[in-house]
Design a protein around this motif. Structure first.
Motif, PDB file in Angstrom:
ATOM      1  N   ALA B  40      11.692   5.225   4.646  1.00 37.46           N
ATOM      2  CA  ALA B  40      11.541   4.049   5.188  1.00 37.46           C
ATOM      3  C   ALA B  40      10.051   4.002   5.494  1.00 37.46           C
ATOM      4  O   ALA B  40       9.538   2.864   5.123  1.00 37.46           O
ATOM      5  CB  ALA B  40      11.813   4.297   6.809  1.00 37.46           C
ATOM      6  N   ALA B  41       9.252   5.159   5.463  1.00 35.76           N
ATOM      7  CA  ALA B  41       7.855   5.178   5.497  1.00 35.76           C
ATOM      8  C   ALA B  41       7.234   4.714   4.164  1.00 35.76           C
ATOM      9  O   ALA B  41       6.257   3.738   3.871  1.00 35.76           O
ATOM     10  CB  ALA B  41       7.317   6.610   5.876  1.00 35.76           C
ATOM     11  N   ILE B  42       7.849   5.030   2.963  1.00 33.72           N
ATOM     12  CA  ILE B  42       7.488   4.627   1.752  1.00 33.72           C
ATOM     13  C   ILE B  42       7.782   3.160   1.385  1.00 33.72           C
ATOM     14  O   ILE B  42       6.838   2.363   1.160  1.00 33.72           O
ATOM     15  CB  ILE B  42       8.388   5.226   0.564  1.00 33.72           C
ATOM     16  CG1 ILE B  42       7.952   6.843   0.596  1.00 33.72           C
ATOM     17  CG2 ILE B  42       8.507   4.941  -0.817  1.00 33.72           C
ATOM     18  CD1 ILE B  42       9.033   7.887  -0.115  1.00 33.72           C
ATOM     19  N   GLU B  43       8.865   2.619   2.189  1.00 29.20           N
ATOM     20  CA  GLU B  43       8.941   1.293   2.022  1.00 29.20           C
ATOM     21  C   GLU B  43       8.160   0.335   2.882  1.00 29.20           C
ATOM     22  O   GLU B  43       7.659  -0.617   2.312  1.00 29.20           O
ATOM     23  CB  GLU B  43      10.572   0.862   2.563  1.00 29.20           C
ATOM     24  CG  GLU B  43      11.062  -0.422   2.421  1.00 29.20           C
ATOM     25  CD  GLU B  43      11.122  -0.881   1.019  1.00 29.20           C
ATOM     26  OE1 GLU B  43      11.599  -0.024   0.065  1.00 29.20           O
ATOM     27  OE2 GLU B  43      11.089  -2.161   0.928  1.00 29.20           O
ATOM     28  N   VAL B  85      -2.954  -1.817   7.026  1.00 29.51           N
ATOM     29  CA  VAL B  85      -2.557  -0.353   6.861  1.00 29.51           C
ATOM     30  C   VAL B  85      -2.627   0.415   7.916  1.00 29.51           C
ATOM     31  O   VAL B  85      -1.760   1.264   8.337  1.00 29.51           O
ATOM     32  CB  VAL B  85      -3.644   0.099   5.683  1.00 29.51           C
ATOM     33  CG1 VAL B  85      -3.204   1.759   5.461  1.00 29.51           C
ATOM     34  CG2 VAL B  85      -3.562  -0.486   4.316  1.00 29.51           C
ATOM     35  N   ILE B  86      -3.654   0.425   8.749  1.00 28.52           N
ATOM     36  CA  ILE B  86      -3.951   0.733   9.746  1.00 28.52           C
ATOM     37  C   ILE B  86      -2.957   0.585  10.899  1.00 28.52           C
ATOM     38  O   ILE B  86      -2.378   1.680  11.698  1.00 28.52           O
ATOM     39  CB  ILE B  86      -5.323   0.783  10.436  1.00 28.52           C
ATOM     40  CG1 ILE B  86      -6.290   1.293   9.526  1.00 28.52           C
ATOM     41  CG2 ILE B  86      -5.650   1.501  11.703  1.00 28.52           C
ATOM     42  CD1 ILE B  86      -7.798   0.682   9.667  1.00 28.52           C
ATOM     43  N   GLU B  87      -2.601  -0.689  10.977  1.00 32.21           N
ATOM     44  CA  GLU B  87      -1.830  -0.812  12.206  1.00 32.21           C
ATOM     45  C   GLU B  87      -0.125  -0.357  11.819  1.00 32.21           C
ATOM     46  O   GLU B  87       0.510  -0.065  12.768  1.00 32.21           O
ATOM     47  CB  GLU B  87      -1.672  -2.493  12.270  1.00 32.21           C
ATOM     48  CG  GLU B  87      -2.705  -3.074  13.218  1.00 32.21           C
ATOM     49  CD  GLU B  87      -3.214  -4.414  13.096  1.00 32.21           C
ATOM     50  OE1 GLU B  87      -2.236  -5.208  12.446  1.00 32.21           O
ATOM     51  OE2 GLU B  87      -4.358  -4.643  13.003  1.00 32.21           O
ATOM     52  N   ALA B  88       0.110  -0.407  10.693  1.00 28.81           N
ATOM     53  CA  ALA B  88       1.347   0.012  10.081  1.00 28.81           C
ATOM     54  C   ALA B  88       1.469   1.684  10.066  1.00 28.81           C
ATOM     55  O   ALA B  88       2.360   2.150   9.869  1.00 28.81           O
ATOM     56  CB  ALA B  88       1.502  -0.530   8.741  1.00 28.81           C
ATOM     57  N   GLY B  89       0.339   2.145  10.551  1.00 29.07           N
ATOM     58  CA  GLY B  89       0.211   3.792  10.792  1.00 29.07           C
ATOM     59  C   GLY B  89       0.144   4.449   9.470  1.00 29.07           C
ATOM     60  O   GLY B  89       0.654   5.599   9.272  1.00 29.07           O
ATOM     61  N   LEU B  90      -0.445   3.790   8.311  1.00 32.16           N
ATOM     62  CA  LEU B  90      -0.213   4.304   7.121  1.00 32.16           C
ATOM     63  C   LEU B  90      -1.596   4.930   6.547  1.00 32.16           C
ATOM     64  O   LEU B  90      -1.704   5.524   5.522  1.00 32.16           O
ATOM     65  CB  LEU B  90      -0.001   3.321   6.019  1.00 32.16           C
ATOM     66  CG  LEU B  90       1.366   2.543   6.259  1.00 32.16           C
ATOM     67  CD1 LEU B  90       1.476   1.177   5.310  1.00 32.16           C
ATOM     68  CD2 LEU B  90       2.521   3.484   5.731  1.00 32.16           C
ATOM     69  N   ALA B  91      -2.479   4.890   7.448  1.00 31.40           N
ATOM     70  CA  ALA B  91      -3.800   5.347   7.141  1.00 31.40           C
ATOM     71  C   ALA B  91      -3.619   6.906   7.164  1.00 31.40           C
ATOM     72  O   ALA B  91      -4.518   7.714   6.318  1.00 31.40           O
ATOM     73  CB  ALA B  91      -4.937   4.822   8.195  1.00 31.40           C
ATOM     74  N   ILE B 107       3.172  15.515   0.799  1.00 29.78           N
ATOM     75  CA  ILE B 107       4.097  15.133  -0.496  1.00 29.78           C
ATOM     76  C   ILE B 107       4.544  13.808  -0.196  1.00 29.78           C
ATOM     77  O   ILE B 107       4.379  12.568  -0.881  1.00 29.78           O
ATOM     78  CB  ILE B 107       4.954  16.168  -0.962  1.00 29.78           C
ATOM     79  CG1 ILE B 107       5.230  15.676  -2.306  1.00 29.78           C
ATOM     80  CG2 ILE B 107       5.993  16.209  -0.153  1.00 29.78           C
ATOM     81  CD1 ILE B 107       6.162  16.676  -3.248  1.00 29.78           C
ATOM     82  N   VAL B 108       4.888  13.629   0.863  1.00 27.54           N
ATOM     83  CA  VAL B 108       5.617  12.413   1.289  1.00 27.54           C
ATOM     84  C   VAL B 108       4.424  11.269   1.638  1.00 27.54           C
ATOM     85  O   VAL B 108       4.381  10.129   1.132  1.00 27.54           O
ATOM     86  CB  VAL B 108       6.725  12.294   2.632  1.00 27.54           C
ATOM     87  CG1 VAL B 108       7.316  11.021   2.926  1.00 27.54           C
ATOM     88  CG2 VAL B 108       7.784  13.038   2.096  1.00 27.54           C
ATOM     89  N   THR B 109       3.495  11.858   2.318  1.00 24.63           N
ATOM     90  CA  THR B 109       2.341  10.912   2.539  1.00 24.63           C
ATOM     91  C   THR B 109       1.670  10.310   1.178  1.00 24.63           C
ATOM     92  O   THR B 109       1.371   9.198   1.168  1.00 24.63           O
ATOM     93  CB  THR B 109       1.195  11.695   3.270  1.00 24.63           C
ATOM     94  OG1 THR B 109       1.815  11.871   4.733  1.00 24.63           O
ATOM     95  CG2 THR B 109      -0.328  10.926   3.560  1.00 24.63           C
ATOM     96  N   ASN B 110       1.559  11.117   0.201  1.00 23.66           N
ATOM     97  CA  ASN B 110       1.249  10.794  -1.163  1.00 23.66           C
ATOM     98  C   ASN B 110       2.126   9.778  -1.504  1.00 23.66           C
ATOM     99  O   ASN B 110       1.361   8.591  -2.006  1.00 23.66           O
ATOM    100  CB  ASN B 110       1.309  11.938  -2.007  1.00 23.66           C
ATOM    101  CG  ASN B 110       0.276  11.728  -3.114  1.00 23.66           C
ATOM    102  OD1 ASN B 110       0.500  10.638  -3.891  1.00 23.66           O
ATOM    103  ND2 ASN B 110      -0.228  12.881  -3.874  1.00 23.66           N
ATOM    104  N   ALA B 111       3.309   9.668  -1.581  1.00 22.07           N
ATOM    105  CA  ALA B 111       4.286   8.683  -1.813  1.00 22.07           C
ATOM    106  C   ALA B 111       4.166   7.405  -1.244  1.00 22.07           C
ATOM    107  O   ALA B 111       4.107   6.453  -1.493  1.00 22.07           O
ATOM    108  CB  ALA B 111       5.749   9.149  -2.078  1.00 22.07           C
ATOM    109  N   VAL B 112       3.882   7.676   0.039  1.00 21.75           N
ATOM    110  CA  VAL B 112       4.019   6.427   1.039  1.00 21.75           C
ATOM    111  C   VAL B 112       2.658   5.495   0.569  1.00 21.75           C
ATOM    112  O   VAL B 112       2.808   4.418   0.710  1.00 21.75           O
ATOM    113  CB  VAL B 112       3.771   7.021   2.548  1.00 21.75           C
ATOM    114  CG1 VAL B 112       3.320   6.007   3.402  1.00 21.75           C
ATOM    115  CG2 VAL B 112       5.115   7.432   2.948  1.00 21.75           C
ATOM    116  N   GLN B 113       1.619   6.260   0.229  1.00 22.04           N
ATOM    117  CA  GLN B 113       0.338   5.607  -0.084  1.00 22.04           C
ATOM    118  C   GLN B 113       0.210   5.371  -1.405  1.00 22.04           C
ATOM    119  O   GLN B 113      -0.728   4.525  -1.878  1.00 22.04           O
ATOM    120  CB  GLN B 113      -0.854   6.775   0.418  1.00 22.04           C
ATOM    121  CG  GLN B 113      -1.043   6.745   1.768  1.00 22.04           C
ATOM    122  CD  GLN B 113      -1.972   7.675   2.203  1.00 22.04           C
ATOM    123  OE1 GLN B 113      -2.566   8.649   1.602  1.00 22.04           O
ATOM    124  NE2 GLN B 113      -2.314   7.649   3.777  1.00 22.04           N
ATOM    125  N   ALA B 114       0.870   5.694  -2.184  1.00 20.19           N
ATOM    126  CA  ALA B 114       1.054   5.409  -3.813  1.00 20.19           C
ATOM    127  C   ALA B 114       1.058   3.913  -3.862  1.00 20.19           C
ATOM    128  O   ALA B 114       0.389   3.527  -4.737  1.00 20.19           O
ATOM    129  CB  ALA B 114       2.220   5.976  -4.275  1.00 20.19           C
TER     130      ALA B 114
END
Lengths: 600, 600
Positions: B40-43, B85-91, B107-114
């Motif tokens: 869900a985070a990656i999406e 990005v910031i509002e979606a909590g992705l920063a 490792i998931v953060t990396n994929a989320v931000q990919a």
């Protein structure tokens, strides 16, 4: 920093010590010339480059051409600079005295224009393409066409283009769809769209002469149904003055990553019923004629790539000599002064690589010009034919090797300068962008590799292939008993590997799918290119060695030692790569061939 | 053409099949997570990228930031995109739940931000540098500093920079001259000039937190006299609101070849008497603290380079699948329809090379993230220490391999597309320009190579070196009895060559000049990098092989076959290059070292 664009010492070395251009003055055509007249012409080239082009180099890049829907706008400073080239007689200094030229050998012409290429980068393309266009019409057009179109191009009043590529076909010329319909007066009406036409519109000249590939209605499919037409921007009246605008419209400009001195255009022919075109030679033989221009353009591309590499090398070298930073590893004293970065071994490696690539590439291009001279003015018919054979064979290498390794050299110029190389305060990032076009236009590297392996090698019972190998063998013999015998041995081994590889790959065509056998053609081209450049370096090494024997003064001694060191660099750090490429080619590695589109 | 920026199938393969990220949910810190929450985070990352960044990708590039002498102007669309990005909590989705984060593994953060890296290219640098800055202060700052500076950075209200480079020193930090003077209140006054400071000025955030390296008056010379300071753009009041402007002035913007989403600035500290700065940790230990941020930034650079390569690959692949041109050599019928260029073996070679480089590079970066997770959350102290050792050792390779091969992949993306790749109608020429920065910033490739060979290899009695080799050996054992045994054998041989080379070169330091011995350090780095990537590919091959054993549906089968083919490509066309590099390193080739400045 006032960096020189090119090393004059190196240019003189290549011309006079490596290729003995002075000996050309013994030929009747060049009897009025001497080293002094050659040097004077080169000096003129440099003067125009320094005065007119170096000052606007950055502006040309940052002020991309624009199109307002009616007209193209170039940076205004470009026209006076181009005019200065023409007025100084530098646009086509190889043409006959009686046509207003300097009647210079092509190898000297190359050196005369070197400073312009280096300083004007892609702007010089307007002039070089015009020349190649004029040469084609001179070779294959009628006397009337020569009078009407070539003469004003030689005088700099008209400019020329080469219009091949179409939106739907790209490199696949067999599928081009531009059509030509014959009219009662013997002219044709051309209809179709062309893209990526360099210099396709501008106001630098009174007129633009497009050489357009098109298909006469009813012609065979494929490349055997292509004809060539002169399609001017403006029709020309009997008295040579401009008539009405032809039905050729600028559809748009492309925004290129680099090469912004030269417009890249999309042209529409015949939106209003058909552009007037004049057939060159006979119908359906257009592609053969176009190859006259294309071969010349391929050598031009290699030369431009090599000179862009050379000038980037020179710039980063001057920077490295003046920029203090860091200390050697052996020095642990933080109180000591930083050294100039040219002292760091890894910076020297990056400079040596650039030197090996750029000087190797440019020497190859000058050799190509020497062959073009011999093709025209060598004493005997046999010598002229031999030169033609060599040049024809080497064209894909002269086109592609500088185009592939020039951008790599420019990347190292950036790297030497670090962050300073990545910003437009310095021109090396522009060189890197400009040079990236060269592996693409006038036949991609992939196309050159198929031309080499599939066509040039087996052609005429391997005549060109054998001739090039024999030239290399001759240099090996010459070097075998010299100081450079180790390098001669390395080149000999490389030559044997090349021959084995060639036999293996062409032998396989008898039993295997040609698309598989040729699927490593780029590795073959890489290999052949590296062997040729090693050979060119061995020749430079021999010339440098000869220079050292003459007890030169200190500065010259340094110069010759640098040449020998760059040769050694190429032999140790580059030539051994061929064994990796040869393995893939010999073993007909099927990895790329086997890959299926749906697996990506 | 609606090209996807990244392959989601490949991302899922790497995360779940190659690195088993799902197993992290067994660790207490990630107990609330599952593959569903990861996905869900990656999406979400993809959604923000597609909605906010892809549409402005070209504009960001063509509208370079400008400076009117007072303020920096960015393309206005950048701020809402960064805010999204910031509002979606992705920063900083890796931060604790209680600090408002998603508490995701790295490792998931990396994929989320990919998807964000791939779509936002360099714009994402504002966010990633801010994170690295906050992480440094969190690790080495006081609790008050964390409260005052880290908190607003985590919330996206402040952004951060890293201010090291100076005009006169560049990479030579030992010579930096920015000074700090201690005031009675315990703060410092900072005076000096910094250049190439990414994100050094803009109005995307309320404040900018510069982390500045400076020398306290009287400190020792060299790197042992460097301290680290927090120097904000605006002073901050007790209540957290912005106070007066600090004495930090924007001196100018650099015009970069690429990476135009991220301002590159020259900053003047203390033109009006001294910028207020706050010491981090203790005096004279600044460089050590800065390495906390720099190591993170190095992995970020590698990741950005890998993702830029991946997205260029994807783009050129989609193009090649849809662009008809030419015919296979075996087909001589001009009446037949042209094929899509993905069918041409040489185009497949260029796509396979990109796939091998880009997927190899990104898998390595994800492995780096996995090690960073293990360093923090593996079960035992020994496992955590082991992960730290591996990551510390591999950092120069994670930084430099993607940075060197990413631009090469992007060059091939251009080449696949021909002239269409060279114009800004398509983004691949931008990727090529953007990616060229990566071998330069955060320590050039030359600096990484000295870090690897001179420092990381011998460090702690070769602990990191041995640990990495042991990991590779383990994979070889696993592959030895599989379908992939041939590749296991190739990697085994490469490992032995690497060990011999390492012994030879480090053995030579006992008797030879270190500047000579290390003069081929880049070849050593190239070699080590290629061995590591071959290992990563063997791991991908094993995972793909396992996938095939599960009788997958057709689309997955194609995917796994593609992975295996790319692995084969790397083993046949890339890995053998190490033998050439190893020879230069082992034999302590002295060509570059011997070259004298006056010989150039």
């Amino acid at each position: 920093m006032a960096a020189q664009a090119l090393s004059e010492r190196d240019l003189a070395f290549m011309l006079y010590e490596l290729f003995d251009a002075e000996s050309l003055t013994k030929r009747p055509r060049y009897a009025d010339h001497s080293r002094e007249t050659f040097d004077a012409a080169i000096e003129t080239g440099k003067t125009v480059a320094v005065k007119h082009f170096l000052p606007i180099r950055q502006q040309v890049d940052t002020n991309e051409p624009t199109f307002d829907g009616e007209r193209v706008h170039l940076l205004p400073e470009i026209k006076p600079a181009v005019d200065a080239v023409i007025e100084a007689g530098l646009a086509a200094p190889e043409t006959d005295f009686e046509d207003g030229g300097m009647q210079l050998p092509l190898i000297v012409t190359n050196a005369v224009q070197a400073h312009l290429w280096a300083a004007a980068s892609t702007t010089f393309g307007y002039i070089s393409l015009t020349n190649a266009n004029a040469n084609l019409i001179e070779a294959h057009g009628s006397p009337e066409q020569v009078e009407k179109w070539v003469k004003p191009m030689r005088e700099g009043r008209f400019m020329g283009t080469m219009a091949m590529t179409e939106p739907g076909a790209g490199s696949g010329l067999a599928d081009l769809t531009t059509t030509a319909t014959r009219e009662e007066d013997g002219s044709y009406r051309i209809t179709g769209n062309k893209i990526f036409i360099s210099g396709g519109d501008h106001e630098l000249s009174d007129n633009i002469v497009h050489l357009v590939l098109a298909r006469v209605k009813g012609a065979p499919k494929g490349v055997k149904g292509i004809s060539l037409f002169i399609v001017p921007k403006f029709l020309v009246n009997e008295d040579g003055s401009n008539g009405e605008r032809n039905d050729v419209a600028l559809a748009g400009l492309f925004h290129k990553m680099g090469g912004r001195g030269h417009t890249s255009t999309a042209l529409s022919f015949g939106e209003k019923g058909g552009a007037v075109g004049y057939l060159v030679g006979e119908e359906n033989r257009g592609l053969m004629y176009m190859f006259h221009m294309m071969n010349e353009a391929r050598i031009m591309v290699g030369t431009g790539a090599a000179l862009t590499a050379l000038t980037g090398y020179q710039y980063s070298l001057d920077y490295a000599r003046e920029r203090p930073q860091g200390r050697l590893l052996a020095n642990k004293d933080p109180e000591s002064a930083p050294i100039n970065i040219v002292e760091h071994p890894d910076v020297r490696r990056m400079l040596l690589t650039q030197k090996a690539y750029a000087e190797g590439a440019y020497a190859l291009c000058l050799y190509g010009s020497q062959l073009a001279d011999d093709e025209k003015t060598a004493e005997t018919e046999a010598e002229r034919a031999h030169a033609h054979t060599l040049l024809d064979f080497l064209t894909p290498i002269i086109k592609s090797w500088p185009s592939e390794y020039g951008p790599q050299a420019n990347s190292l110029a950036i790297q030497v300068m670090g962050g300073h190389g990545y910003i437009n305060e310095h021109p090396v990032e522009m060189f890197y962008r400009d040079n990236r076009l060269n592996p693409i236009h006038e036949g991609t590297t992939g196309i050159q590799s198929l031309d080499l392996l599939g066509r040039k090698v087996p052609m005429n019972k391997f005549a060109g292939y054998r001739a090039v190998l024999a030239e290399m063998q001759q240099t090996i013999e010459q070097a075998r008993d010299s100081e450079l015998s180790l390098f001669a041995g390395d080149l000999q081994a490389a030559l044997e590997e090349l021959q084995q590889t060639t036999s293996a790959v062409l032998g396989a065509t008898a039993e295997k799918n040609p698309d598989l056998v040729f699927s490593n053609s780029v590795s073959y081209l890489e290999m052949f290119g590296h062997v040729v450049i090693a050979w060119i370096w061995l020749r430079q090494g021999l010339a440098a060695d000869a220079g050292l024997q003459r007890n030169p003064h200190a500065e010259d001694e340094h110069f010759y030692r640098g040449k020998l060191q760059a040769m050694q660099y190429f032999f140790r750090s580059e030539l051994p790569k061929i064994y990796h490429w040869s393995k893939l080619v010999k073993e007909i590695d099927s990895t790329s061939f086997d890959m299926r589109p749906e697996w990506f």
